[in-house]
Scaffold this motif. Structure first.
Motif, PDB file in Angstrom:
ATOM      1  N   GLY A 135     108.876   4.009  12.010  1.00 52.41           N
ATOM      2  CA  GLY A 135     107.481   3.911  12.080  1.00 52.41           C
ATOM      3  C   GLY A 135     106.583   3.536  10.810  1.00 52.41           C
ATOM      4  N   GLU A 136     105.319   3.880  10.639  1.00 54.21           N
ATOM      5  CA  GLU A 136     105.034   3.347   9.581  1.00 54.21           C
ATOM      6  C   GLU A 136     103.563   4.508   9.180  1.00 54.21           C
ATOM      7  OE1 GLU A 136     102.612   0.484  10.334  1.00 54.21           O
ATOM      8  OE2 GLU A 136     101.707   0.815  12.119  1.00 54.21           O
ATOM      9  N   ILE A 182      98.655  12.732   4.725  1.00 53.94           N
ATOM     10  CA  ILE A 182      98.703  11.201   5.073  1.00 53.94           C
ATOM     11  C   ILE A 182      99.428  11.789   5.913  1.00 53.94           C
ATOM     12  CG2 ILE A 182     101.254  10.710   4.100  1.00 53.94           C
ATOM     13  CD1 ILE A 182      99.560   7.178   3.436  1.00 53.94           C
ATOM     14  N   LEU A 183      99.622  10.989   7.219  1.00 54.01           N
ATOM     15  CA  LEU A 183     100.595  10.780   8.545  1.00 54.01           C
ATOM     16  C   LEU A 183     101.640   9.686   8.796  1.00 54.01           C
ATOM     17  CD1 LEU A 183      97.363  11.858  11.313  1.00 54.01           C
ATOM     18  CD2 LEU A 183      99.394  13.259   9.504  1.00 54.01           C
ATOM     19  N   ILE A 184     102.345  10.302   9.118  1.00 54.45           N
ATOM     20  CA  ILE A 184     103.506   8.751   9.829  1.00 54.45           C
ATOM     21  C   ILE A 184     103.763   9.061  10.697  1.00 54.45           C
ATOM     22  CG2 ILE A 184     106.342   8.686   8.992  1.00 54.45           C
ATOM     23  CD1 ILE A 184     106.089  10.311   6.064  1.00 54.45           C
ATOM     24  N   VAL A 185     103.169   8.094  11.306  1.00 51.64           N
ATOM     25  CA  VAL A 185     103.151   7.858  12.889  1.00 51.64           C
ATOM     26  C   VAL A 185     104.331   7.692  12.994  1.00 51.64           C
ATOM     27  CG1 VAL A 185     102.697   7.114  14.829  1.00 51.64           C
ATOM     28  CG2 VAL A 185     101.431   8.195  12.599  1.00 51.64           C
ATOM     29  N   ARG A 245     100.971   4.657   0.528  1.00 54.02           N
ATOM     30  CA  ARG A 245      99.859   3.988   1.111  1.00 54.02           C
ATOM     31  C   ARG A 245      99.616   3.877   2.870  1.00 54.02           C
ATOM     32  NH1 ARG A 245      98.144   1.292  -3.437  1.00 54.02           N
ATOM     33  NH2 ARG A 245      99.351   0.950  -5.252  1.00 54.02           N
ATOM     34  N   ASP A 246      98.229   3.792   2.544  1.00 57.20           N
ATOM     35  CA  ASP A 246      98.600   3.266   4.442  1.00 57.20           C
ATOM     36  C   ASP A 246      99.188   1.933   4.787  1.00 57.20           C
ATOM     37  OD1 ASP A 246      97.310   3.505   7.106  1.00 57.20           O
ATOM     38  OD2 ASP A 246      95.480   3.064   6.857  1.00 57.20           O
ATOM     39  N   GLY A 247     100.360   2.018   6.267  1.00 53.05           N
ATOM     40  CA  GLY A 247     100.598   0.810   6.664  1.00 53.05           C
ATOM     41  C   GLY A 247     102.481   0.613   6.021  1.00 53.05           C
ATOM     42  N   GLN A 248     102.700   1.471   4.955  1.00 52.99           N
ATOM     43  CA  GLN A 248     104.006   1.084   4.510  1.00 52.99           C
ATOM     44  C   GLN A 248     104.725   1.581   6.125  1.00 52.99           C
ATOM     45  OE1 GLN A 248     103.381   3.393   0.636  1.00 52.99           O
ATOM     46  NE2 GLN A 248     105.044   2.471   0.610  1.00 52.99           N
ATOM     47  N   THR A 249     106.231   0.330   5.937  1.00 56.77           N
ATOM     48  CA  THR A 249     107.255   1.315   7.011  1.00 56.77           C
ATOM     49  C   THR A 249     107.833   2.391   6.211  1.00 56.77           C
ATOM     50  OG1 THR A 249     107.365  -1.239   7.561  1.00 56.77           O
ATOM     51  CG2 THR A 249     109.500  -0.207   7.911  1.00 56.77           C
TER      52      THR A 249
END
Length: 419
Positions: A86-87, A266-269, A328-332
């Protein structure tokens, strides 16, 4: 001269007789063994022929079996965590837009700036809005000033109506006693109707005055609200992802002022396949390893009830504390969601196969070296292989040649040590 050919023919016949009839004796003599008596030669030949027949039968039967390679596998208790790719994603993200038009008169804030809730982002020029507000307030004051006079008019009309009703009642009684004429009675009744009309008109004037007050009050509220919209503030604490509107730029209603994101938590999706969705629950502990190598922990806060129509997967969100805003937003990220343990086998991924119905599973060597099929569920994959659930606790799993045999086929297995 004829004697030599005859002798030669006799010697050849004797040699052929020994070679054909006494071949066993000749073989024993060549091997240095004692020749068997003539009476036992037939039984020896029968035993030799029987042994040779059995060997040939066993060889033929073995040649009919398919050679496969299998491993002796024993199920082990493993943590059946659901592993996803996810990211990271911001907990909140909003584009703050203007609700009214005007000229920007505030200095811009640069991207990356931390802003608090209700902090000013953009300020617009007031223009004629203050004059409009003053006019609305004057109309409101004027409408309120009309209320006493209108109320007095209503009270006066009601008093006249009461007087007219008294006169009308007196005229009726006098008329009944013969002391008043019918003309006086009619005049008194007309005075009552005129007084009633005056009351209705006065009350209508009062209602009009009240409506004027409400209208003026609404204009004041609209003018005040329009002035309040000149200052655009942050709806929550976060970081500016874009610069705010530049000084001197003209914005219209709906124009972008700034973009704000919230990174704590922060969310990890990730997206769970439908085969594993029942093993993921809200509130479950979860961990993740970011592309930077950092490991974080959190909890599952959301599990989608609706599958993606294209991938048939379900969205899962894990909330992770991010006080220092390092993530940060958008990290794998690679996500691990805790689930109940299970007994599983570790096998090479190449050992998987499909049966005639298209079910994913493995083929095993059962009793009598007959092939058996077991449907499986993949728990996780690793560098050593994949962990599967489904076969018995002790199973002889075919790892080479499983594609060339079917259930019930006899095989000749060769076993190797499991990895």
């Amino acid at each position: 001269m004829r004697l030599i050919p005859v002798l030669t023919a006799i010697l050849v016949m004797a040699f052929l007789f020994v070679l054909v009839v006494e071949r066993d004796t000749l073989r024993a003599f060549a091997a240095g063994e004692t020749a068997q008596p003539a009476g036992n030669s037939s039984s020896t030949d029968a035993e030799t022929t029987s042994a040779e027949t059995n060997d040939v039968g066993d060889t033929a039967q073995a040649s009919k079996k398919v050679r496969v390679v299998a491993i002796h596998s024993q199920a082990r208790m493993v943590d059946s965590a659901v592993v996803l790719r996810g990211e990271t994603e911001a907990n909140r993200e909003v584009q703050v837009r203007a609700e009214t038009g005007g000229l920007v008169v505030s200095e811009p804030l640069r991207r990356g700036t931390h802003v608090d809730r209700s902090q000013e982002l953009c300020r617009l020029e007031a223009g004629t809005r203050t004059a409009i507000l003053a006019e609305a307030q004057a109309r409101f004051a004027e409408a309120k000033a009309r209320v006493p006079s209108t109320a007095a008019t209503v009270a006066e009309a009601e008093a006249r109506l009461e007087e007219a009703m008294i006169n009308d009642n007196a005229a009726r009684k006098l008329s009944e006693g013969g002391f008043a004429s019918s003309t006086r009675v009619a005049s008194a009744a007309a005075s009552v109707r005129a007084a009633e009309a005056s009351v209705q008109a006065a009350r209508s004037g009062l209602e009009t005055t009240q409506a004027g007050i409400e209208s003026a009050q609404a204009l004041v509220a609209a003018a005040q609200r329009d002035i309040e919209r000149l200052v655009i503030t942050a709806p929550f604490e976060g970081l500016l992802e874009s610069d705010t509107a530049e000084l001197g730029s003209l914005v219209q209603a709906g124009s972008l002022c700034a973009t704000i994101i919230q990174l704590n938590p922060i969310l990890i999706v990730g997206f769970v396949p439908e085969t594993a969705i029942n093993r993921v629950n809200v509130g479950a502990l979860a961990g993740a390893q970011l592309s930077t190598g950092e490991q974080v922990r959190g909890q599952v806060t959301f599990v989608s009830r609706s599958a993606d129509p294209l991938t048939r997967t379900f969205r899962v969100e894990v909330a992770v504390p991010n006080d220092d805003l390092r993530i940060r937003d958008g990290q794998t990220a690679e996500i691990y969601i805790a689930s109940d343990g299970a007994e599983a086998h570790l096998i090479p991924q190449s050992a998987l196969t499909l049966n005639d119905e298209g079910t994913l599973g493995v083929r095993m060597v059962g009793e009598g070296d007959l092939v058996e099929f077991a449907a499986i569920e993949v728990l996780r994959d690793s560098a050593e292989g994949i962990w599967i659930e489904g076969p018995p606790k002790d199973a002889n799993i075919i790892v080479i040649g499983q594609e060339y045999v079917e259930e019930g086929v006899a095989v000749l297995p060769f076993y190797e040590e499991p990895a």
